[in-house]
Motif scaffolding. Structure first.
Motif, short mmCIF file in Angstrom:
data_model
loop_
_atom_site.label_atom_id
_atom_site.label_comp_id
_atom_site.label_asym_id
_atom_site.label_seq_id
_atom_site.Cartn_x
_atom_site.Cartn_y
_atom_site.Cartn_z
N THR A 7 1.00 -1.22 0.03
CA THR A 7 -0.11 -0.05 -0.10
C THR A 7 0.75 1.18 -0.07
O THR A 7 2.04 1.10 0.42
CB THR A 7 -1.02 -0.10 1.20
OG1 THR A 7 -0.08 0.07 2.38
CG2 THR A 7 -1.75 -1.19 1.05
N ALA A 8 0.26 2.28 -0.65
CA ALA A 8 1.14 3.65 -0.56
C ALA A 8 1.06 4.17 0.80
O ALA A 8 0.28 4.01 1.49
CB ALA A 8 0.52 4.32 -1.62
N PRO A 9 2.29 4.71 0.95
CA PRO A 9 2.40 5.62 2.47
C PRO A 9 1.23 6.60 2.40
O PRO A 9 0.79 7.11 1.47
CB PRO A 9 3.60 6.07 2.20
CG PRO A 9 4.32 5.82 1.00
CD PRO A 9 3.33 5.06 0.34
N PRO A 10 0.96 6.64 3.73
CA PRO A 10 -0.45 7.71 4.06
C PRO A 10 -0.02 9.09 3.50
O PRO A 10 -1.01 10.05 2.93
CB PRO A 10 -0.63 7.79 5.32
CG PRO A 10 0.05 6.60 5.86
CD PRO A 10 1.09 6.07 4.60
N CYS A 11 1.10 9.88 3.66
CA CYS A 11 1.47 10.92 3.05
C CYS A 11 1.36 11.13 1.57
O CYS A 11 1.13 12.09 0.87
CB CYS A 11 2.86 11.36 3.41
SG CYS A 11 3.87 10.43 2.71
N LEU A 12 1.56 9.93 0.67
CA LEU A 12 1.39 10.21 -0.70
C LEU A 12 -0.13 10.02 -1.02
O LEU A 12 -0.63 10.79 -2.10
CB LEU A 12 2.02 8.80 -1.29
CG LEU A 12 1.94 8.90 -3.06
CD1 LEU A 12 2.71 10.02 -3.37
CD2 LEU A 12 2.59 7.43 -3.35
N ALA A 16 -2.21 13.13 -2.86
CA ALA A 16 -3.14 12.98 -4.28
C ALA A 16 -4.39 13.46 -3.87
O ALA A 16 -5.25 13.95 -4.66
CB ALA A 16 -2.96 11.70 -4.53
N LEU A 17 -4.80 13.43 -2.82
CA LEU A 17 -6.14 13.73 -2.43
C LEU A 17 -6.53 15.37 -2.17
O LEU A 17 -7.45 15.76 -2.52
CB LEU A 17 -6.48 13.23 -0.87
CG LEU A 17 -7.90 13.08 -0.42
CD1 LEU A 17 -9.01 12.62 -1.44
CD2 LEU A 17 -8.15 12.65 0.89
#
Length: 146
Positions: A7-12, A16-17
């Motif tokens: 899974t992508a790191p939460p900061c990434l 994007a959000l």
């Protein structure tokens, strides 16, 4: 074999959000009661934003202008308020305000404009205006009405 995806790191995900939320905020909300106007069938039916003739006349009346005061008088058919033939003798003379005034008087025009070879001019047509064409040295090269 079972593949496991990382899974992508939460900061990434957060990075994007943010642009997606910003784009969503820029989208106009549908207006209630808004009805889209159908395209005009002909060019004559198109609304130019100037108002109808009735609206324009009403506005002129309300502000005190009469149609006669706003619109120039209509000349007789075939009669031009500007005669370039009467001022042909001035071609070749050095342009000056005195010469321009004489040309306006002799031609019967109500106004004039002197245009050099690099001067810009509006494309509006005014039959009572004398256009005085000049060369680079300021000598008169011709006359036109409009």
């Amino acid at each position: 074999m079972i593949r496991r995806y990382r899974t992508a790191p939460p900061c990434l995900l957060a990075a994007a959000l943010v642009p997606l939320l910003a784009l969503a905020a820029c989208t106009p909300a549908p207006e209630e009661g808004f009805e889209e106007e159908q395209p005009a069938a002909t060019a004559a039916d198109a609304d130019t934003g100037a108002g109808s003739a009735i609206e324009t006349e009403t506005a002129r009346t309300e502000i005190g202008d009469t149609p006669e005061a706003v619109a120039p008088p209509v000349d007789a058919p075939g009669e031009t308020p500007c005669d370039t033939e009467a001022v042909q003798s001035l071609i070749g003379t050095q342009g000056s305000e005195t010469i321009y005034a004489k040309a306006v008087q002799d031609s019967g025009a109500k106004s004039h404009r002197a245009l050099g070879p690099t001067d810009m001019a509006t494309m509006d047509f005014r039959p009572d205006r004398l256009n005085i064409d000049l060369d680079a040295s300021g000598k008169i090269t011709g006359f036109r009405c409009g």
